[in-house]
Design an enzyme around this catalytic site. Structure first.
Site, PDB file in Angstrom:
ATOM      1  N   GLU A 237       0.885  -1.175   0.000  1.00  0.00           N
ATOM      2  CA  GLU A 237       0.000   0.000   0.000  1.00  0.00           C
ATOM      3  C   GLU A 237       0.911   1.208   0.000  1.00  0.00           C
ATOM      4  O   GLU A 237       1.533   1.523   1.017  1.00  0.00           O
ATOM      5  CB  GLU A 237      -0.865  -0.005   1.268  1.00  0.00           C
ATOM      6  CG  GLU A 237      -1.891  -1.099   1.314  1.00  0.00           C
ATOM      7  CD  GLU A 237      -2.981  -0.913   0.292  1.00  0.00           C
ATOM      8  OE1 GLU A 237      -3.282   0.241  -0.073  1.00  0.00           O
ATOM      9  OE2 GLU A 237      -3.521  -1.926  -0.182  1.00  0.00           O
ATOM     10  N   CYS A 271      -1.930   9.377   2.275  1.00  0.00           N
ATOM     11  CA  CYS A 271      -1.654   8.756   0.971  1.00  0.00           C
ATOM     12  C   CYS A 271      -2.762   9.098  -0.023  1.00  0.00           C
ATOM     13  O   CYS A 271      -2.522   9.219  -1.216  1.00  0.00           O
ATOM     14  CB  CYS A 271      -1.507   7.254   1.124  1.00  0.00           C
ATOM     15  SG  CYS A 271      -2.909   6.494   1.946  1.00  0.00           S
TER      16      CYS A 271
HETATM   17  P1  NAD Z   1       8.613   4.667   4.483  1.00  0.00           P
HETATM   18  O1  NAD Z   1       8.536   3.896   3.219  1.00  0.00           O
HETATM   19  O2  NAD Z   1       9.795   5.547   4.700  1.00  0.00           O
HETATM   20  O3  NAD Z   1       8.620   3.676   5.751  1.00  0.00           O
HETATM   21  C1  NAD Z   1       7.559   2.766   5.952  1.00  0.00           C
HETATM   22  C2  NAD Z   1       8.014   1.694   6.925  1.00  0.00           C
HETATM   23  O4  NAD Z   1       9.046   0.907   6.323  1.00  0.00           O
HETATM   24  C3  NAD Z   1       8.605   2.218   8.243  1.00  0.00           C
HETATM   25  O5  NAD Z   1       8.129   1.424   9.295  1.00  0.00           O
HETATM   26  C4  NAD Z   1      10.097   2.016   8.042  1.00  0.00           C
HETATM   27  O6  NAD Z   1      10.808   1.858   9.241  1.00  0.00           O
HETATM   28  C5  NAD Z   1      10.115   0.739   7.241  1.00  0.00           C
HETATM   29  N1  NAD Z   1      11.349   0.498   6.468  1.00  0.00           N
HETATM   30  C6  NAD Z   1      12.248   1.407   6.017  1.00  0.00           C
HETATM   31  N2  NAD Z   1      13.214   0.786   5.314  1.00  0.00           N
HETATM   32  C7  NAD Z   1      12.921  -0.541   5.323  1.00  0.00           C
HETATM   33  C8  NAD Z   1      13.549  -1.693   4.746  1.00  0.00           C
HETATM   34  N3  NAD Z   1      14.666  -1.598   4.029  1.00  0.00           N
HETATM   35  N4  NAD Z   1      12.951  -2.888   4.941  1.00  0.00           N
HETATM   36  C9  NAD Z   1      11.805  -3.010   5.646  1.00  0.00           C
HETATM   37  N5  NAD Z   1      11.178  -1.945   6.213  1.00  0.00           N
HETATM   38  C10 NAD Z   1      11.733  -0.727   6.053  1.00  0.00           C
HETATM   39  O7  NAD Z   1       7.247   5.463   4.586  1.00  0.00           O
HETATM   40  P2  NAD Z   1       6.798   6.526   5.666  1.00  0.00           P
HETATM   41  O8  NAD Z   1       7.616   7.775   5.470  1.00  0.00           O
HETATM   42  O9  NAD Z   1       6.748   5.917   7.023  1.00  0.00           O
HETATM   43  O10 NAD Z   1       5.263   6.788   5.224  1.00  0.00           O
HETATM   44  C11 NAD Z   1       4.934   7.674   4.218  1.00  0.00           C
HETATM   45  C12 NAD Z   1       4.648   6.953   2.932  1.00  0.00           C
HETATM   46  O11 NAD Z   1       3.656   5.948   3.144  1.00  0.00           O
HETATM   47  C13 NAD Z   1       4.054   7.869   1.870  1.00  0.00           C
HETATM   48  O12 NAD Z   1       4.592   7.560   0.614  1.00  0.00           O
HETATM   49  C14 NAD Z   1       2.577   7.533   1.927  1.00  0.00           C
HETATM   50  O13 NAD Z   1       1.870   7.871   0.765  1.00  0.00           O
HETATM   51  C15 NAD Z   1       2.614   6.070   2.172  1.00  0.00           C
HETATM   52  N6  NAD Z   1       1.336   5.609   2.720  1.00  0.00           N
HETATM   53  C16 NAD Z   1       0.538   4.776   1.974  1.00  0.00           C
HETATM   54  C17 NAD Z   1      -0.702   4.371   2.476  1.00  0.00           C
HETATM   55  C18 NAD Z   1      -1.641   3.459   1.713  1.00  0.00           C
HETATM   56  O14 NAD Z   1      -2.516   2.863   2.341  1.00  0.00           O
HETATM   57  N7  NAD Z   1      -1.537   3.342   0.407  1.00  0.00           N
HETATM   58  C19 NAD Z   1      -1.103   4.818   3.717  1.00  0.00           C
HETATM   59  C20 NAD Z   1      -0.267   5.674   4.419  1.00  0.00           C
HETATM   60  C21 NAD Z   1       0.963   6.050   3.922  1.00  0.00           C
END
Ligand code: NAD
Length: 512
Positions: A237, A271
């Site tokens: 997502e 998002c």
């Molecule tokens: P992010 O991708 O930076 O991090 C998301 C999660 O992944 C965090 O818990 C982080 O610690 C973890 N992570 C980071 N590197 C990793 C790796 N190498 N392996 C495994 N896990 C890892 O995102 P964010 O800044 O926390 O959130 C914002 C983003 O999320 C935006 O792009 C937003 O649009 C998206 N988002 C999507 C939805 C949806 O339902 N489609 C909902 C909310 C947010």
């Protein structure tokens, strides 16, 4: 005091004023593996329960969530800085989805019969089995919804969960598992591990059976790479750059209010936020006036009765300002906002930008903040083409007073869903699945689809009393061919011809 002197600590600060919320030790590989092992042990017992028994075991949770909603909201506000009402909406969303799945899970996950056609001695069934141990990796922008809803969905389907909340919101991420301790689900079935990228990577590699990731496309690629060696199923997502299409016949006041809500809810850190607006030329200036008026009335601040709170992280504030600077350099016009409430603050005023073009970062990259670019288009064909040109396709909105046109525009937009004359409200309807396409990911959460995604379908085919062999087993005989021909006629023809052709193939002269 740090009870784990050899481990790193996450220090969480309130976005409102930088004061500390608390510290949380980061889990390393050993702790991650131990958490997976605990869930692995507890999950088979949970999976063996009938779905309706699982619902019974979880039945106290909704009341508990409702009773503790203020406490949960306080944690969300402390970690994200969002207005209290938006934090309460997070809790309400989880309770509502929980209620929906309590009703739907027993029916959806029940084993069901499938038509056996002319194979009258067969009893075919579809069953649903859980994956086992599911890793849930969450973001910080809706730290309760996007951890608790997925965890609960996975549980209803019979899985156990290891949850890694965002390193920005560890306290909110831990709430659900604390409350689950008051229900009678098996001990160890849900584990929370804390940390950032390293902990997330370790979790994907720790022998789980499925991964659910919510976050950015860049990290999603890393998660997929981590899952590849074991061919782990991964649901994604991801972000959005949602368009709003405003047609000349729209109720412009409603469109302005609805689009402002879609763009500035949670300070744009959503998002599903509206991040691009395409307005038909004849009403462009009029619409801009109304949108600017509505937006200027929003109260931005970091405490008290506000509509728009601070950006949750300094990085997010940096992105917002970088997108604004880039847009201004390339000729955009600021109609309202365009700055922080005061220079030391991380509250950014809701901002409307006109005269934007495709070269600007604000039209190409996810901003995830309170900036809204508005572009004039010749007609809705151009609007659809521009909306669809972006690689992300999460959600969209269409604003028109013609229902048929609205439906047609919705059909032409490449994304996971479209609201006509509304934004974001689909989240209040738990039966609607949410998810996107392209760079927005490919999975679905919520709704019936969201629940079924956490179980594998499998087949049980039983055979009733039969002769000693099936007609198609070895050795082939002349009538084996007749049988195949009869099947072809039966499945290939229609109406009365179907029967006569099939019987002809089976018993007719000249056929072998
Ligand atoms: P992010 O991708 O930076 O991090 C998301 C999660 O992944 C965090 O818990 C982080 O610690 C973890 N992570 C980071 N590197 C990793 C790796 N190498 N392996 C495994 N896990 C890892 O995102 P964010 O800044 O926390 O959130 C914002 C983003 O999320 C935006 O792009 C937003 O649009 C998206 N988002 C999507 C939805 C949806 O339902 N489609 C909902 C909310 C947010």
């Amino acid at each position: 005091m740090n009870e784990h002197p050899d481990t790193d600590l996450l220090l969480i600060r309130r976005p409102q004023d930088g004061t500390p919320v608390g510290t949380v030790p980061v889990d390393g590989i050993d702790q991650v593996r131990a958490a997976v092992a605990r869930v692995r042990k507890a999950q088979p017992g949970w999976a063996s329960l009938d779905p309706s028994d699982r619902v019974r075991h979880l039945s106290g949770l909704r009341a508990l969530l409702a009773a503790r909603s203020q406490e949960i909201a306080d944690r969300i506000v402390a970690e994200t800085g969002k207005p209290e009402v938006e934090a309460l909406i997070e809790v309400a969303s989880v309770v509502r989805l929980c209620r929906y799945y309590e009703r739907r899970a027993p029916r959806l996950l029940r084993s069901r019969r499938v038509s056996r056609g002319w194979l009258l001695w067969k009893r075919p069934r579809i069953q649903h089995e859980p994956y086992g141990v599911v890793a849930v990796i969450g973001p910080w922008n809706y730290p309760f919804i996007l951890t608790a809803e997925v965890t609960l969905t996975a549980l209803f389907a019979g899985n156990g969960v290891v949850l890694k909340p965002s390193e920005r919101t560890p306290f909110t991420g831990a709430v659900l598992s604390e409350l689950l301790g008051h229900t009678d689900i098996p001990e160890g079935l849900v584990q929370v591990i804390q940390g950032g990228a390293d902990t997330g990577e370790a979790l994907v590699a720790a022998g789980v059976d499925r991964v659910h990731f919510t976050g950015s496309p860049a990290v999603a690629r890393k998660v997929l790479a981590g899952a590849a060696p074991r061919l782990l199923p991964v649901s994604l997502e991801l972000g959005g750059k949602d368009p709003a299409l405003v047609r000349s016949d729209a109720d412009l006041d409603r469109a302005a209010r609805g689009i402002a809500f879609g763009a500035f809810f949670n300070a744009g850190q959503t998002c599903l936020a509206t991040e691009r607006v395409f307005v038909e030329e004849p009403v462009y200036e009029d619409f801009l006036r109304r949108l600017t008026r509505v937006t200027s009335e929003l109260r931005a601040g970091s405490g008290g009765e506000v509509d728009v709170g601070p950006l949750t992280t300094p990085e997010q504030l940096g992105t917002v300002e970088a997108h604004l600077d880039d847009a201004l350099e390339r000729g955009a016009r600021v109609l309202c906002g365009g700055r922080r409430v005061d220079p030391a603050s991380n509250v950014f005023l809701p901002t409307i930008l006109a005269d934007v073009n495709d070269r600007m970062r604000i039209m190409r990259e996810e901003t995830f903040g309170p900036l809204l670019p508005v572009m004039a288009v010749a007609d809705m064909d151009e609007a659809v083409a521009r909306a669809n040109a972006h690689p992300m396709g999460l959600f969209a909105s269409v604003w028109t007073s013609d229902a048929e046109v609205g439906r047609d525009l919705a059909r032409r937009l490449r994304c996971g869903g479209v609201s006509v004359n509304d934004t974001l409200s689909h989240w209040a309807i738990p039966g609607l699945p949410v998810g996107g396409r392209g760079e927005s990911g490919y999975s679905r959460v919520r709704g019936d689809e969201g629940l079924l995604a956490f179980s594998r379908s499998r087949v049980l085919l039983e055979t009733g009393p039969t002769p000693s062999r099936e007609p198609w087993w070895f050795p082939y005989r002349p009538w084996s061919r007749r049988l195949v021909r009869a099947t072809l006629a039966w499945d290939g023809e229609r109406g009365i011809r179907r029967l006569s052709r099939a019987l002809g193939a089976l018993f007719g002269r000249g056929e072998t």
